[in-house]
Design a protein around this motif. Structure first.
Motif, PDB file in Angstrom:
ATOM      1  N   LEU A   1       0.601  -0.876  -0.255  1.00  0.00           N
ATOM      2  CA  LEU A   1      -0.015   0.027   0.310  1.00  0.00           C
ATOM      3  C   LEU A   1       0.770   1.186  -0.011  1.00  0.00           C
ATOM      4  O   LEU A   1       0.478   2.362  -0.084  1.00  0.00           O
ATOM      5  CB  LEU A   1      -0.932   0.304   1.550  1.00  0.00           C
ATOM      6  CG  LEU A   1      -2.346  -0.758   1.216  1.00  0.00           C
ATOM      7  CD1 LEU A   1      -3.058  -0.486   2.097  1.00  0.00           C
ATOM      8  CD2 LEU A   1      -2.857  -0.236  -0.027  1.00  0.00           C
ATOM      9  N   ARG A   2       2.173   1.287   0.517  1.00  0.00           N
ATOM     10  CA  ARG A   2       3.038   2.962   0.707  1.00  0.00           C
ATOM     11  C   ARG A   2       3.282   2.900  -0.590  1.00  0.00           C
ATOM     12  O   ARG A   2       3.860   3.930  -0.332  1.00  0.00           O
ATOM     13  CB  ARG A   2       4.166   2.383   1.963  1.00  0.00           C
ATOM     14  CG  ARG A   2       3.946   3.111   3.065  1.00  0.00           C
ATOM     15  CD  ARG A   2       4.881   3.752   4.141  1.00  0.00           C
ATOM     16  NE  ARG A   2       4.303   3.397   5.430  1.00  0.00           N
ATOM     17  CZ  ARG A   2       3.673   3.872   5.980  1.00  0.00           C
ATOM     18  NH1 ARG A   2       2.970   4.939   5.456  1.00  0.00           N
ATOM     19  NH2 ARG A   2       3.744   3.693   7.494  1.00  0.00           N
ATOM     20  N   THR A   3       4.185   1.727  -0.894  1.00  0.00           N
ATOM     21  CA  THR A   3       4.984   2.352  -1.964  1.00  0.00           C
ATOM     22  C   THR A   3       4.528   1.758  -4.002  1.00  0.00           C
ATOM     23  O   THR A   3       5.173   2.058  -4.838  1.00  0.00           O
ATOM     24  CB  THR A   3       5.790   1.255  -1.811  1.00  0.00           C
ATOM     25  OG1 THR A   3       5.731   0.373  -2.405  1.00  0.00           O
ATOM     26  CG2 THR A   3       6.503   1.743  -1.144  1.00  0.00           C
ATOM     27  N   ARG A   4       3.102   1.191  -3.207  1.00  0.00           N
ATOM     28  CA  ARG A   4       2.227   1.084  -5.118  1.00  0.00           C
ATOM     29  C   ARG A   4       2.163   2.311  -5.879  1.00  0.00           C
ATOM     30  O   ARG A   4       2.120   3.208  -5.671  1.00  0.00           O
ATOM     31  CB  ARG A   4       0.783   0.929  -4.971  1.00  0.00           C
ATOM     32  CG  ARG A   4       0.918  -0.942  -4.700  1.00  0.00           C
ATOM     33  CD  ARG A   4      -0.793  -1.640  -5.060  1.00  0.00           C
ATOM     34  NE  ARG A   4      -1.098  -1.501  -6.684  1.00  0.00           N
ATOM     35  CZ  ARG A   4      -2.597  -1.478  -6.746  1.00  0.00           C
ATOM     36  NH1 ARG A   4      -3.078  -1.911  -5.415  1.00  0.00           N
ATOM     37  NH2 ARG A   4      -2.414  -1.069  -7.713  1.00  0.00           N
ATOM     38  N   GLY A   5       1.960   2.514  -7.267  1.00  0.00           N
ATOM     39  CA  GLY A   5       1.862   3.671  -7.997  1.00  0.00           C
ATOM     40  C   GLY A   5       3.153   3.726  -7.880  1.00  0.00           C
ATOM     41  O   GLY A   5       4.332   4.060  -8.595  1.00  0.00           O
ATOM     42  N   GLY A   6       3.132   5.503  -8.074  1.00  0.00           N
ATOM     43  CA  GLY A   6       3.519   6.766  -8.078  1.00  0.00           C
ATOM     44  C   GLY A   6       3.648   6.972  -9.853  1.00  0.00           C
ATOM     45  O   GLY A   6       3.825   5.930 -10.996  1.00  0.00           O
ATOM     46  N   ALA A   7       4.472   7.850  -9.681  1.00  0.00           N
ATOM     47  CA  ALA A   7       4.978   8.177 -11.421  1.00  0.00           C
ATOM     48  C   ALA A   7       6.524   7.599 -11.043  1.00  0.00           C
ATOM     49  O   ALA A   7       7.359   7.122  -9.836  1.00  0.00           O
ATOM     50  CB  ALA A   7       5.164  10.303 -11.386  1.00  0.00           C
ATOM     51  N   PRO A   8       6.838   7.710 -12.942  1.00  0.00           N
ATOM     52  CA  PRO A   8       7.914   6.269 -12.561  1.00  0.00           C
ATOM     53  C   PRO A   8       9.137   7.356 -12.436  1.00  0.00           C
ATOM     54  O   PRO A   8       9.619   8.539 -12.687  1.00  0.00           O
ATOM     55  CB  PRO A   8       8.568   6.433 -14.566  1.00  0.00           C
ATOM     56  CG  PRO A   8       7.054   6.914 -14.938  1.00  0.00           C
ATOM     57  CD  PRO A   8       6.061   7.584 -13.960  1.00  0.00           C
TER      58      PRO A   8
END
Lengths: 640, 321
Positions: free
Chosen positions: A276-283
């Motif tokens: 949950l903490r690190t999912r997704g994000g911009a590249p």
């Protein structure tokens, strides 16, 4: 303590907010428990020293009756904790039982209870509690009950969804089959297994309960016989100018307690679901390198894509997983390569590395990728020229991709036509409206989507049509190379065949180069002239399609082919795929497949097999490749 | 057309909920200690009025007929008379609604717009030190009791610094029209809006952070990147557009919480809205006003939920009947 629970506790303690909030909570609970024996002044005792600012005798000062504020704050902690625990427990108790019943029995009970949950979502609960307390008289037990009465649907919803997933579990079914009653199953099996997220949510409930009680007390609806922080602020408000400390101290206490509870819930949540903490994000920005000096100009013979010793490593917590572990291949212009393997073998990671769309926790640790002779990745680093990554210049105009459309690969809130228009205009900013519309229509005709469906949203299309729309999107800018990642998974057999046929046909007509990633040996056989078989991050065998079916030279390829149902041949036992033990494969000192290989020897377990070149582009990483190749494959298993 | 049908359908669904709320209200009055007629008429009402109330609500009839009479009164917009002022409750409440809407609406817009932007920015770098700090801060923000935050703001900006007024909506001798009036109200609004929106800012930052990072992991975002859309467009066109759906839903559902925050804030700042009215009603044990306020608040929240649904349907083409 179960390992999962132990992990959650460890994870919570390790995070700074988790440890901090637990410490604060411990102090508050200790103060509340020890209040009578701390030797504090009586919190209700009035004295003549009114409105004293904080001093050595009265650490937090005194109020308008000369009562010691520190003592009152400590005693107030008791009320806050009683409200928190009482309301949360009651709410969880009612909620879990009703939620479990709704989820377990389904049908009209579920329908009715779900409606009730919905209604409670729409009721402004604070006003309901306020009304109850105003009508029935302010008292702590009543406040607790009123709060629980409005918060239980929250626990019930959580429990219901838990039960829906638990219901089909083997042990629940087993208990039922053994003759256990429904109630017994709910109480003994369902609730204990589904309670974890509800308890986590309990910390949030406790915070809400405390704030609600404080709010009521602040409106003068608190229990007059008790010291409550909200009540203290209520009294302090009137003396704000004269004695601000009267309101400051209880507010800080409230903030500390509620924030600790909320932070604790948050930390537990993250400890349970670390992704949950690190999912997704911009590249993330990756270090780019300059192109190598004196790159030869591409000729007609230059392969469209060349990959050398590519390695892609995922970081998950403290673990490193090499999903692609030294892959090399080359694709001639106009050629088609199929990459086959079971899920988890690294084939999709390989695809994402080629497209440079890896998630942020993936890193290319080595390898070079050349597109038409020009390096786009050099030693694992993206190549940039004049401040622009080379891959960006290739995107969609020369290299496009077909994703599995069933997986939300198209934007669900935009029409298919609009998505194609956006892609077209992005790369051809000067294109006129009519020209663009004409091009889109042309591609739709080519793929076989009726023009009337152009303005449909992805969800309005059938699975097959949606996949065609994805193909249309990939072809809109006439690329040379198309990377298709599982383009037919989740479609039914007939449509699969149609789509694959269309891809093969388009390839011929448009002279496309194609990389087809699939778990299905059959799908690849129809449209590719070369097949690469991937296992645990490596290409273990690569050969011309006919050759790999006729004379597979790796035992893993043999099981893959054996698992292929033949429509024409006699029905026979399908060789079932041995489950890949990723850990075993990664830690193997010898051959990765040895732990599951029916023909493994001591040599296989001790030494990494060499790449055995069997001629005509047939390479197999097996100690016994030549022996396997020499045996003609069972004619029934080979699809001629 | 699609939206209109959807709206009517949802409107129909609201009726049982409205009925449920009315029944709760009715049940509470009857379960509460004390005589129902006193609750409805207010303590110390004169015998003649008391008798009138008994007649109107059919208090001598069987319970189900009483419920019918009660609903009948409500349908006529009759929420009873305030025991304190002897005016119809509905009028008293209606008078106060604009002030509450002004306060809660401003805070809602401010908190949600800022919250969505901050959350979306944090979602770009999940797990970074900045992200962890902002997450922790937003949790702390919505752990603050809103009324206490209001007091602290008064203490700082009104009592100590003397920059801003601490209570009311207008200055006593201030202008009553024109730009001067607007500025005066704006000055009075700053502190209450600040306290109310600070609490909700934390909520919306978290919500938007979670929602946007969820969508950033979706396959269509990968498609957009593979197509070559610049990251800013990926964010606005693909991630935010889709992330708005859950954000809008929660926004609508939590309006009730926002209103309860508004009540507490109004109490602190003597803001002449519904909240202040409820507070005064509690102090003077004016039950008809409290019950009326609960009903009106409930219907407001339902209406907001209805509008949210409509907005959702407009944003998401997948919503169908």
């Amino acid at each position: 303590m179960t390992p999962g629970l132990a992990k959650t506790v460890r994870g919570t303690l390790r995070s700074l907010p988790g440890a901090l909030s637990l410490t604060v909570l411990a102090v508050i609970v200790a103060a509340a428990l020890l209040a009578p024996v701390l030797g504090l002044p009586d919190p209700a005792e009035m004295a003549f020293d009114l409105y004293q600012s904080p001093n050595a005798d009265h650490w937090l000062g005194t109020d308008n009756f000369g009562r010691d504020i520190f003592a009152r704050v400590v005693w107030g902690a008791r009320v806050a904790l009683v409200v928190a625990i009482g309301a949360a427990l009651l709410s969880i108790l009612i909620g879990s039982v009703l939620g479990a019943v709704a989820g377990y029995f389904g049908g009209w009970i579920d329908g009715l209870l779900s409606r009730v949950f919905d209604i409670f979502l729409l009721i402004p609960t604070f006003f309901l509690i306020l009304l109850i307390v105003a009508l029935f008289g302010a008292s702590l037990p009543l406040t607790i009950v009123a709060i629980a009465l409005t918060t239980w649907p929250r626990s019930a919803r959580l429990m219901r969804s838990q039960v829906l997933t638990l219901k089909s579990r083997v042990y629940v079914q087993a208990a039922l089959a053994a003759g256990a009653s429904h109630w017994w199953v709910i109480v003994r099996h369902v609730i204990p297994n589904g309670i974890a997220p509800i308890i986590t949510d309990g910390t949030i409930l406790m915070g809400m309960a405390i704030l609600t009680e404080a709010g009521l007390s602040f409106l003068g609806l608190g229990d007059q016989n008790l010291v409550s922080w909200g009540g203290m602020i209520f009294e302090g408000q009137r003396h704000l100018r004269l004695a601000p400390w009267m309101s400051i101290a209880p507010g800080v206490a409230l903030l500390l307690l509620v924030a600790s509870l909320n932070l604790l819930g948050d930390s537990i949540n993250f400890a349970m679901n670390p992704q949950l903490r690190t999912r997704g994000g911009a590249p993330k920005a990756r270090t780019r390198v300059a192109p190598p000096a004196n790159e030869p100009e591409p000729t007609a013979e230059t392969p469209i894509l060349e990959v050398e010793d590519l390695r892609l490593v995922y970081t998950a917590g403290d673990r490193k997983i090499a999903a692609v572990d030294g892959v090399s291949f080359s694709l001639p212009r106009g050629g088609a390569l199929g990459i086959v393997g079971e899920s988890g073998c690294g084939k999709s990671s390989l695809g994402s590395a080629l497209l440079q769309t890896m998630p942020n926790n993936a890193e290319l640790t080595s390898g070079t990728i050349r597109y038409d002779g020009k390096a786009i990745v050099l030693n694992g680093k993206p190549v940039a020229e004049k401040g622009r990554s080379r891959i960006d210049a290739l995107r969609w105009t020369r290299m496009a991709t077909i994703f599995q459309s069933a997986m939300n690969a198209l934007n669900p809130v935009t029409t298919v036509r609009r998505q194609m228009m956006d892609a077209l205009r992005l790369h051809k900013p000067g294109i006129g409206k009519e020209e663009a519309a004409a091009r889109i229509g042309e591609v739709f005709d080519m793929i076989g989507i009726p023009r009337s469906r152009m303005n449909a949203y992805p969800h309005q299309l059938s699975g097959g049509m949606r996949q065609r729309a994805m193909i249309a999107l990939s072809l809109i800018l006439e690329p040379e190379l198309v990377i298709a990642d599982e383009p037919t998974t989740a479609l039914d057999m007939l449509i699969q065949d149609q789509i694959l046929g269309e891809i093969a046909d388009l390839r011929e007509r448009l002279n496309l180069s194609l990389i087809l990633v699939s778990h299905d040996m059959g799908a690849v056989a129809e449209s590719c002239e070369t097949v690469a078989v991937m296992y645990a991050g490596r290409i273990v065998e690569i050969a011309p399609t006919r050759r790999i079916f006729d004379r597979p030279a790796h035992p893993y390829t043999r099981t893959l082919i054996g698992a292929l149902p033949s429509l024409t041949g006699p029905l026979e036992d399908l060789a079932s795929l041995p489950a890949t033990d990723t850990e075993a494969a990664a830690s193997a000192t010898g051959c990765r497949f040895a732990h599951a290989c029916p023909a493994a020897t001591d040599l296989c377990r001790a030494q990494v097999p060499p790449a055995v070149d069997l001629g005509d582009g047939h390479v197999s990483e097996c100690h016994y490749a030549e022996d396997f190749a020499a045996e003609a494959a069972d004619p029934q298993e080979a699809r001629a | 057309m699609r939206l209109l049908r959807y709206f009517l359908f949802r409107l129909l669904q609201m009726f049982p909920i409205a009925l449920f709320i009315v029944v709760i209200n009715f049940a509470l009055i009857h379960m509460a200690p004390g005589d129902v007629s006193i609750l409805l008429a207010g303590e110390g009402a004169d015998p003649q009025y008391m008798e009138e109330v008994r007649q109107r609500y059919g208090l001598d009839l069987p319970l189900y007929q009483q419920l019918g009479a009660y609903i009948g009164q409500l349908l006529q917009g009759d929420l009873g008379l305030s025991f304190r002022t002897r005016e119809p409750v509905i009028g008293i409440i209606a008078e106060r609604i604009p002030a509450t809407l002004l306060l809660a609406g401003t805070a809602l817009v401010l908190a949600s717009v800022l919250g969505v932007i901050i959350g979306a920015v944090m979602a770009r770098r999940p797990g970074s030190a900045m992200d962890t700090a902002v997450t922790t801060l937003s949790i702390s923000l919505f752990s603050i009791p809103v009324f206490w935050l209001g007091l602290m703001l008064i203490l700082l900006f009104a009592v100590t610094l003397r920059w801003l007024p601490s209570s009311g909506m207008v200055s006593i001798a201030g202008p009553r029209e024109g730009i001067g009036y607007i500025l005066d109200v704006a000055m009075h609004m700053i502190l209450p809006v600040l306290s109310l929106s600070a609490i909700w800012l934390g909520q919306y930052v978290r919500l938007s952070r979670a929602s946007v990072s969820e969508t950033l992991a979706e396959p269509y975002v990968t498609t957009a990147r593979a197509i070559g859309f610049p990251e800013r467009r990926v964010m606005s066109r693909f991630a935010l557009r889709n992330a708005m759906l859950p954000i809008v839903t929660v926004l609508g559902l939590e309006l009730g919480l926002l209103l309860s925050g508004a009540v507490l804030t109004e109490t602190v700042f003597s803001w002449p809205g519904l909240g202040r009215l409820i507070y005064e009603a509690i102090l003077s044990r004016d039950t008809p006003v409290i019950m009326g306020a609960f009903l009106i608040m409930s219907f407001t929240v339902m209406l907001a939920a209805l509008l949210t649904d409509l907005l959702y349907a407009a944003l998401d083409p997948r919503v169908r009947l």
